[in-house]
Scaffold this active site. Structure first.
Site, PDB file in Angstrom:
ATOM      1  N   MET A   1       8.977   4.312   5.277  1.00 17.11           N
ATOM      2  CA  MET A   1       8.957   2.924   4.803  1.00 17.11           C
ATOM      3  C   MET A   1      10.178   2.633   3.924  1.00 17.11           C
ATOM      4  O   MET A   1      10.729   1.530   3.967  1.00 17.11           O
ATOM      5  CB  MET A   1       7.679   2.629   4.019  1.00 17.11           C
ATOM      6  CG  MET A   1       6.428   2.528   4.877  1.00 17.11           C
ATOM      7  SD  MET A   1       6.620   1.582   6.414  1.00 17.11           S
ATOM      8  CE  MET A   1       7.192  -0.001   5.782  1.00 17.11           C
ATOM      9  N   GLU A   2      10.593   3.630   3.149  1.00 21.28           N
ATOM     10  CA  GLU A   2      11.782   3.447   2.311  1.00 21.28           C
ATOM     11  C   GLU A   2      13.023   3.272   3.209  1.00 21.28           C
ATOM     12  O   GLU A   2      13.904   2.443   2.911  1.00 21.28           O
ATOM     13  CB  GLU A   2      11.962   4.651   1.385  1.00 21.28           C
ATOM     14  CG  GLU A   2      11.046   4.641   0.180  1.00 21.28           C
ATOM     15  CD  GLU A   2       9.578   4.984   0.501  1.00 21.28           C
ATOM     16  OE1 GLU A   2       9.282   5.405   1.645  1.00 21.28           O
ATOM     17  OE2 GLU A   2       8.734   4.824  -0.400  1.00 21.28           O
TER      18      GLU A   2
ATOM     19  N   LEU B   1       0.805  -1.217   0.000  1.00 19.94           N
ATOM     20  CA  LEU B   1       0.000   0.000   0.000  1.00 19.94           C
ATOM     21  C   LEU B   1       0.843   1.275   0.000  1.00 19.94           C
ATOM     22  O   LEU B   1       0.323   2.382   0.154  1.00 19.94           O
ATOM     23  CB  LEU B   1      -0.976  -0.036   1.183  1.00 19.94           C
ATOM     24  CG  LEU B   1      -1.824  -1.328   1.211  1.00 19.94           C
ATOM     25  CD1 LEU B   1      -2.733  -1.347   2.428  1.00 19.94           C
ATOM     26  CD2 LEU B   1      -2.631  -1.515  -0.057  1.00 19.94           C
ATOM     27  N   CYS B   2       2.170   1.141  -0.185  1.00 20.22           N
ATOM     28  CA  CYS B   2       3.063   2.301  -0.278  1.00 20.22           C
ATOM     29  C   CYS B   2       2.909   3.001  -1.634  1.00 20.22           C
ATOM     30  O   CYS B   2       2.792   2.336  -2.657  1.00 20.22           O
ATOM     31  CB  CYS B   2       4.527   1.844  -0.185  1.00 20.22           C
ATOM     32  SG  CYS B   2       5.155   1.854   1.482  1.00 20.22           S
TER      33      CYS B   2
ATOM     34  N   ASP C   1      22.614 -13.145   4.846  1.00 18.06           N
ATOM     35  CA  ASP C   1      22.993 -14.047   3.756  1.00 18.06           C
ATOM     36  C   ASP C   1      24.497 -14.293   3.752  1.00 18.06           C
ATOM     37  O   ASP C   1      24.947 -15.425   3.554  1.00 18.06           O
ATOM     38  CB  ASP C   1      22.561 -13.416   2.419  1.00 18.06           C
ATOM     39  CG  ASP C   1      22.865 -14.314   1.224  1.00 18.06           C
ATOM     40  OD1 ASP C   1      22.665 -15.533   1.320  1.00 18.06           O
ATOM     41  OD2 ASP C   1      23.293 -13.780   0.186  1.00 18.06           O
TER      42      ASP C   1
END
EC number: 4.6.1.17
Lengths: 160, 160, 160, 160, 160, 160
Positions: free
Chosen positions: C112-113, C76-77, C127
């Site tokens: 959010m970014e 929803l961004c 990783d």
């Protein structure tokens, strides 16, 4: 040589060639390219190659990631499972030589993946040097060798 | 010329340069490149340029789409709103010349988008001819001109 | 606090909130997180931080690229034009602290970014260390500060 | 433990490790994480868990989609064929616990895919609650268990 | 009506039309479509519409995300900044009606974004029902209304 | 018919169904759809089908590329290795009929890939004609036939 391009049908329409009948085999492709800039810029790239210098690392990572994006970029490429990718950069004189090696065990070769890794590593170098050398050139993006598949090993002829 | 690369900070770390303070202005960039292959292959590409022949169209479309993917591929590029992209292909003799023109009204230039369009159009041609000419080469991927922004117009010097 | 979640309508359906009426303003967000591993592993990451050591650079680049992919990942961004991104990594003791700073001039904030940059830089560290420390943990992914927009500056309260 | 990081070569350069020689086997990985917010916000998320309430569904879907995007986000991850993904969310007290289970039959493990699903489901929850709780925190993103491959089963030790 | 297609030039080559000279204005587009299946399947979708039932939510979220991916999918679409997206699903009788509303403040309209949201929400419903109704059909994907820009408001004529 | 939707669990939560236990087999799916516009517009599309006319080629290429993006668009689809894709367009009267054929050797069918190719080829046609016919409609997006897997061949019943 065949009589036409494999990627278009008899009527000329683009298609992703059907490889369903081919056997998965281990395959490797090596591609190279070179960014031509100035000795001054190469010096900057190398200086940034000192501790925490990310310039060359950024291009290497971009090339590896791009190999995985090949089927998103090149319309008629098959999506395949890459089993290994390396991108080597050699910055010397007034140029950076780029070598990508890609491996898979699948139904088609990985030369496009290797070429894409080289091209995007080169574009990333372009991006990093463009403020100091807008005239840099990415040259000689080409396949050097490929192994595996029915065609076996192909090595670039000396005269091309 | 600055004293260092803009894309790495004083400590050498990669960054997306802050352009918050720059004004959006209309900008254009033109980049070119050339796929060198054989006259025979160029003839095949052109023949496929006949009605319904998609070979060149596929490369044009791939180049346009790639311009939009530039920030996904080149790690430190800003995502920007492109307002126009064209990719021209001229197939003659033993080569295909690629020209991409990209426009925006934004805070940074679009030379990377134009270069990416050229490179991916070139890779797509590579893909289409590789079965008949595995030795094809993508050469001379470079910026020809850019307009707009504080720096104004830059034209490629004759000697590079 | 409002009376409900902004991202679902009165009937409970998910939506991308309409920000058409908001003014574009300069905005910044800072987010942080920490990868907890062992002192031995942090030593390996730092050793790889020596010349040509790409471990930390790879995580920085992954974080920057992920900031640009936020609207592809978080449903929803809004897609927005980022004008600057930095990702800092501090490897000390048994942990790597991650700090992302994101800037824009747009209609919505960029927390959010910044959070996405931190999370993906953290996943990339995960990783790289998983073969030597499969038990590593990404902790404390959170917003520290945001500026700009109608709400002005928000700073994380001490007790959260 | 090995003597170095597998994802960088002897010279320190990042690479996608060659797994061509490994056999495809069935593999599973389970990862977890937790979004810490307030009891009031959890109540809102659950209320939106009523008929047509999409808040938790949106996070579940985002997590599943993100598992598939892992090789696009984490630079050195292999692209692999996932054969099953679930994301479970348990909203209780002042937190939402996230559990992702990912399965494949391939040459490498899927712990990164499970961790990515957890992280992006967590970011999506962050996004949905940020207007009411900007101080929410995504914590404890970690692998709980993995099965398959030459290494067999690994279970998280109690003391980490 | 013009005398030719705007998306190809005089020579027939595809291009992304240059909109640099157009002013950014607020724009809205509404598109609809319908998935035709059986009453029994619609009942299943609605039953899954009960608490925690994610079937319809998954389609809504897929549609919203797809609106953002439009320029990646439709080759000649401009990348633009969406300022709001909603996808409504009405499951009744033997069909699910899909309505997408997309808003922007940019140089081009958003009808393609609205159509893409409808199509991908429809494909997602197709995916969820295909095990029980492989014969489902996505029909009538079309624009209902668009506002803003130089052309002003367009409403679908009754006879089309 | 089963008793519920396979894509949601007993509690209603969305999931990517586990196909780990299924055998990879050769599979094919054929899907179709139709863009309904006006005879005048179809004439334009065909005229652009003359030498260098890219209109139909652009839609074909968009459809092929979209087939590869299916798991990015349809949330619960498995990522699979496509071994062949064709998209045929037949422009006649007032409509363009779209047929996509997709092949794989994998654990799940490819009807979603074929449907996605049809839908995105249709959206691309929509995009190209919208300036001259904003009222065009994409209709009848459906599966015609699928082969392979445990279920064997399915052919669309005449009455649906």
């Amino acid at each position: 040589m065949g009589e036409g391009l494999t990627h278009v049908d008899a009527g000329g329409a683009a298609r992703m060639v059907d490889v369903t009948g081919k056997e998965p085999t281990a395959r490797t492709a090596v591609a190279t390219g070179v960014l031509r800039t100035t000795a001054e810029v190469v010096e900057l790239l190398r200086r940034d190659g000192l501790p925490k210098g990310d310039a060359l690392a950024t291009a290497r990572v971009a090339g590896i990631m791009a190999a995985k994006r090949t089927p998103d970029l090149v319309p008629l490429c098959h999506p395949i499972a890459l089993s290994g990718v390396t991108v080597d950069l050699a910055a010397e004189g007034a140029e950076v030589r780029i070598t990508a090696t890609v491996r898979t065990t699948d139904r088609t070769g990985v030369e496009m993946e290797a070429l894409t890794a080289v091209a995007v590593a080169g574009l990333t170098l372009h991006d990093m040097v463009k403020a100091v050398d807008p005239a840099a050139v990415l040259d000689a993006v080409r396949v050097e060798r490929k192994d595996g598949g029915k065609a076996g090993t192909w090595t670039r002829p000396q005269d091309r």
